[in-house]
Design a protein around this motif. Structure first.
Motif, PDB file in Angstrom:
ATOM      1  N   THR A 178       0.819  -1.215   0.000  1.00  0.00           N
ATOM      2  CA  THR A 178       0.000   0.000   0.000  1.00  0.00           C
ATOM      3  C   THR A 178       0.850   1.260   0.000  1.00  0.00           C
ATOM      4  OG1 THR A 178      -0.142   0.007   2.423  1.00  0.00           O
ATOM      5  CG2 THR A 178      -1.857  -1.192   1.220  1.00  0.00           C
ATOM      6  N   ASP A 179       2.125   1.124   0.396  1.00  0.00           N
ATOM      7  CA  ASP A 179       3.035   2.266   0.392  1.00  0.00           C
ATOM      8  C   ASP A 179       4.451   1.732   0.244  1.00  0.00           C
ATOM      9  OD1 ASP A 179       4.089   4.798   0.588  1.00  0.00           O
ATOM     10  OD2 ASP A 179       4.020   4.863   2.778  1.00  0.00           O
ATOM     11  N   ASP A 181       3.335  -5.141   7.793  1.00  0.00           N
ATOM     12  CA  ASP A 181       1.906  -5.025   7.492  1.00  0.00           C
ATOM     13  C   ASP A 181       1.354  -3.711   8.011  1.00  0.00           C
ATOM     14  OD1 ASP A 181      -0.060  -5.549   9.996  1.00  0.00           O
ATOM     15  OD2 ASP A 181       1.802  -6.651  10.277  1.00  0.00           O
ATOM     16  N   ARG A 182       0.283  -3.234   7.360  1.00  0.00           N
ATOM     17  CA  ARG A 182      -0.266  -1.907   7.598  1.00  0.00           C
ATOM     18  C   ARG A 182      -0.712  -1.715   9.048  1.00  0.00           C
ATOM     19  NH1 ARG A 182      -4.705  -0.493   3.363  1.00  0.00           N
ATOM     20  NH2 ARG A 182      -5.554  -2.421   4.243  1.00  0.00           N
ATOM     21  N   ARG A 200      -0.583  -4.593   2.743  1.00  0.00           N
ATOM     22  CA  ARG A 200      -1.986  -4.770   3.084  1.00  0.00           C
ATOM     23  C   ARG A 200      -2.084  -5.903   4.089  1.00  0.00           C
ATOM     24  NH1 ARG A 200      -5.299  -8.532   1.432  1.00  0.00           N
ATOM     25  NH2 ARG A 200      -3.904  -9.149  -0.276  1.00  0.00           N
TER      26      ARG A 200
END
Length: 844
Positions: free
Chosen positions: A118-119, A132-133, A167
């Motif tokens: 995600t980044d 992980d997020r 994610r």
């Protein structure tokens, strides 16, 4: 006759709309059930199978792990384009002022990597790591931060840089801990000599599974054999499965070694088929029976039997095809709405929709053929007698005539065969037998309905006596025309029985799943490996979210064959407050061992002596060897008159205990704690006890994650329940509407004799409420029994299944059924009241 058939759509469209709705909703029920099965498997694949969703084949070692030679061997198999040896390790790091215990795995080749960033980006260098997020947000990690990973034994450290944010994982086996992804060298260094959260020593670096990507057009079965042969050639025993087979195996492991999920889904499809047939047949039979005189008149005008029969079948074919297509579309829309909503929920993001071709084909075929079959029986009955005889009223089925006696004999035979089968299937955990018994017994109830439903409605009619003439007439109508009363009640009886069955079955299954999870994960959280005493126990007990905490000293070690496993002591009274599994009762003279341990006698070496104890093997691997404090004292393990807990003094200066177990409190309202809340408690417990995050383990998060998977399954079943409610409502509305239309002359005669419009409407409303109420009560009782016995036959091998009746929901069903009966009578009653007595008496 085709012209006559198609003219019916113009002259009597209202009748076909009612039948079309019944067919549409029945087909929607069947198609939704099939889509539910496919969507459930897809959702499980997205959850349990997330780690290998891109793999064509998965190799799992029989024992231990795979080495580099095994990985090279399978990579050389023809048809294999890429191979990924998955390596896992535990790691600790410091972030946000907290000690974090995480699970690390090595990065897969791009063709097999399932992590989504995600980044930032996935690691490309040896010192890169992705987090992980959820963990990044919790501990304030960002791309570019430095992170020092430590092996749990503290002997190995690896300096890393955060390159990406991942994610979150939907896999319940990995979502309990923060997840990090790094290169194979870093993970191998962490895995070498590492210990697991329970304090055991790992086997070092190795590949837990090998995932394979296959070339396009490669035969999976042939390649699987070649992979197995290659692994055997390097001395690695293994099992090779496809991704679907691996998911099925994991589901079977979660359900006590049996794929109960597939059996349950097949049972749902069977129930849908039976219910669809009953509802469509019942509704269409009423419609064609109403036209018996019309069809007989056609015979008088020269139409032969085959022409009349083909005319009715042509109507049924058109109605069946159009309504079935509409039902399939409605099922797709319903499932899309349910899965779409579930996908927006953070805890259900893995919900996945699947529309198999079987749901479309089966819906169209079953709907069309059921409609044809439903029309064939009454059409054949109408043409089997002479035209002039068909113009006369037919006798109702009753004990006094042949039709009634045949129905009674067939119904009693079905009950006599079905009830023992149902009981046998429930007692023996045989779902197929119980399903057959349930179908037979319910068919028997429907066949005998004409013989007891009118009498029950008549008895209930006494409640309507205070309403005056309309109330008395409503009660008399139920008894005077038993066939009409039974047909009207049957539609609602089918629907309410099914709804009650699902409600009770879901509630019972929910309780069984909770019991199974409690048995698999009896301890919410445990602290091990530290110098623990009563001070630490009291400190963690004061944490918000902790319901109770207990101190467990080591009473001794298990002897024999090099075993040095610790044996913990727990007070029997504390066990009842602490353990989720209420079946674990610590009795004197016994030692309780995890699943897979040998039964018989066990030698335990204690500080004060040695004792032989009788082994009780539990149904969980997530618990160490355990004895009661009384057993430890009476067996001489801790010395005469000295309990294990005496060794841990409350001032904290005595010898330290070995473990502290905790039970977490539920959230307000009795709901389970969220995974984020549990992780907060876990961090707080580590700080309060003065131990590293790796020393705090437990099953609370696993319980929550598996409960989320179960909740998604029950959510889909709830959507199925909504379709069943619609079928029940449309069924009773159809039969009541047609019944009122059939009584046009009768109602007009009552008006001519002085009954007012209001009294006529009141009579029809009371009659509908009485029939609906009696049918709903019978259906609720039957459905509750079927739901409990069905859940027992499906889940009896997984856990102890006790009936759980959702009383408030069933009362809601009864209220809805009565209201549905009243609403179904509104429009026909208004139409009957508006018609003048003279016009009504002149109606054909």
């Amino acid at each position: 006759m085709l012209r006559v058939a198609f003219s019916q759509f113009q002259s009597h469209s209202r009748r076909f709309i009612a039948v079309g709705l019944a067919v549409m909703l029945s087909v929607a029920f069947l198609s939704t059930t099939l889509m539910m099965g496919a969507s459930t498997r897809a959702s499980l694949g997205a959850s349990l199978g997330e780690a290998y969703s891109k793999a064509g084949l998965i190799a799992t070692p029989d024992t231990g792990t795979f080495n580099d030679a095994a990985l090279a061997a399978v990579r050389a198999v023809p048809g294999v384009t890429e191979a990924y040896g998955r390596m896992e390790a535990y790691a600790e790091f410091t972030a946000g002022g907290q000690e974090v215990f995480a699970q690390a795995r090595n990065l897969a080749p791009m063709a097999l990597e399932t992590a989504a960033v995600t980044d930032g980006a996935l690691p490309e260098s040896a010192d890169g790591v992705a987090v992980d997020r959820a963990a990044a947000a919790r501990y304030g990690l960002r791309v570019g931060d430095s992170l020092t990973l430590r092996a749990p034994d503290g002997a190995t450290t690896v300096a890393m840089t955060v390159t990406g944010i991942l994610r979150g994982s939907n896999d319940p086996f990995t979502s309990a801990l923060p997840q990090i992804v790094a290169g194979t060298p870093a993970v191998s260094a962490l895995a070498a000599g590492a210990r697991d959260p329970q304090g055991g020593t790992g086997a070092g670096a190795g590949y837990g599974t090998i995932q394979l990507a296959l070339a396009s057009g490669t035969d999976a079965a042939t390649t699987s054999k070649n992979v197995l042969a290659a692994l055997t050639g390097v001395g690695a025993g293994a099992q090779v499965k496809t991704a679907d087979e691996q998911v099925t195996a994991q589901v079977a492991m979660m359900t006590g070694g049996q794929d109960e999920l597939t059996i349950i889904l097949l049972a749902f499809a069977g129930v849908a088929l039976i219910v669809s047939g009953l509802v469509v047949t019942n509704t269409f039979a009423v419609l064609v029976a109403q036209r018996t005189r019309e069809l007989a008149l056609l015979r008088c005008l020269g139409a032969c039997r085959s022409q009349v029969r083909n005319s009715v079948l042509a109507e049924a074919l058109v109605v069946g095809l159009v309504s079935s297509a509409a039902g399939v579309l409605a099922a797709v829309a319903l499932m899309a709405a349910l899965i779409g909503w579930a996908g927006t929920q953070p805890d259900m993001a893995f919900a996945t929709m699947a529309v198999p071709s079987s749901s479309v084909i089966a819906g169209l075929a079953v709907g069309t053929f059921l409609t044809l079959g439903a029309a064939l029986v009454p059409a054949k009955a109408a043409t089997a007698v002479a035209p002039l005889a068909a113009l006369r009223p037919a006798d109702d089925a009753g004990i006094g005539n042949r039709r009634g006696r045949v129905r009674l004999v067939l119904g009693l035979a079905a009950l006599a065969l079905g009830i023992p089968l149902l009981a046998l299937g429930a007692a023996g955990v045989m779902l197929v037998v119980a399903f057959a018994g349930g179908v037979l017994s319910f068919v028997g109830v429907l066949l005998c309905a004409t013989l007891f439903v009118p009498q029950l409605v008549g008895l209930a009619g006494r409640l309507a006596s205070p309403a005056g003439v309309p109330g008395k007439l409503a009660a008399l109508n139920a008894v005077r025309n038993p066939a009409r009363t039974s047909v009207t009640a049957a539609a609602l009886l089918i629907g309410v029985t099914l709804v009650s069955l699902m409600m009770t079955g879901a509630a019972t299954a929910r309780q069984a799943f909770d019991d199974a999870l409690a048995g698999t994960y009896p301890v919410d959280m445990a602290i091990t490996g530290g110098a623990l005493s009563a001070l630490e126990r009291d400190a963690v007990a004061r944490i918000d979210g902790v319901a109770t905490a207990a101190l467990l000293p080591v009473a001794g070690t298990m002897a024999g064959e090099g075993m040095d496993s610790p044996v913990y002591a727990l007070d029997a009274a504390e066990a009842g407050r602490l353990l989720r599994d209420t079946t674990i009762t610590l009795e004197p003279g016994r030692i309780y061992l995890p699943e897979g341990s040998p039964a018989g006698s066990v030698e335990v070496n204690g500080a004060a002596g040695r004792a032989t104890l009788e082994a009780v093997v539990l149904r969980t691997r997530n618990i160490p060897a355990l004895v009661s404090t009384d057993t430890a004292r009476q067996s001489g393990l801790t010395g005469s008159g000295v309990a294990p807990t005496d060794s841990a003094r409350t001032d904290g200066t005595g010898p330290a205990a070995s473990a502290v177990w905790l039970r977490l409190a539920d959230a307000p309202g009795g709901a389970p704690l969220s995974a984020d809340r549990i992780k907060d408690i876990q961090s707080a417990v580590a700080q309060a006890a003065g131990v590293s995050a790796g020393a705090v383990s437990g099953a609370a998060i696993e319980r929550v994650t598996f409960n989320e998977v179960i909740d998604v399954l029950l959510l889909v079943v709830t959507g199925l329940l909504g379709v069943a409610v619609l079928i029940a409502l449309i069924g009773v509305a159809n039969t009541l509407s047609l019944s009122v239309l059939e009584r046009t002359r009768e109602n007009s005669l009552l008006r001519a004799l002085g009954l007012t419009k209001g009294q006529l409407r009141g009579m029809l409303a009371l009659e509908a409420a009485l029939v609906a109420g009696v049918a709903a009560v019978i259906g609720a009782v039957l459905g509750s029994v079927y739901g409990w016995l069905g859940a027992r036959s499906a889940l009896g091998s997984l856990a102890e299944v006790t009936p759980s009746v959702p009383w408030l929901q069933l009362l809601g069903v009864l209220a809805v059924a009565v209201v549905a009966g009243l609403l179904a009578s509104v429009i026909p009653a208004r139409r009957a009241a508006r018609l003048s007595p003279v016009q009504g008496l002149a109606a054909a």
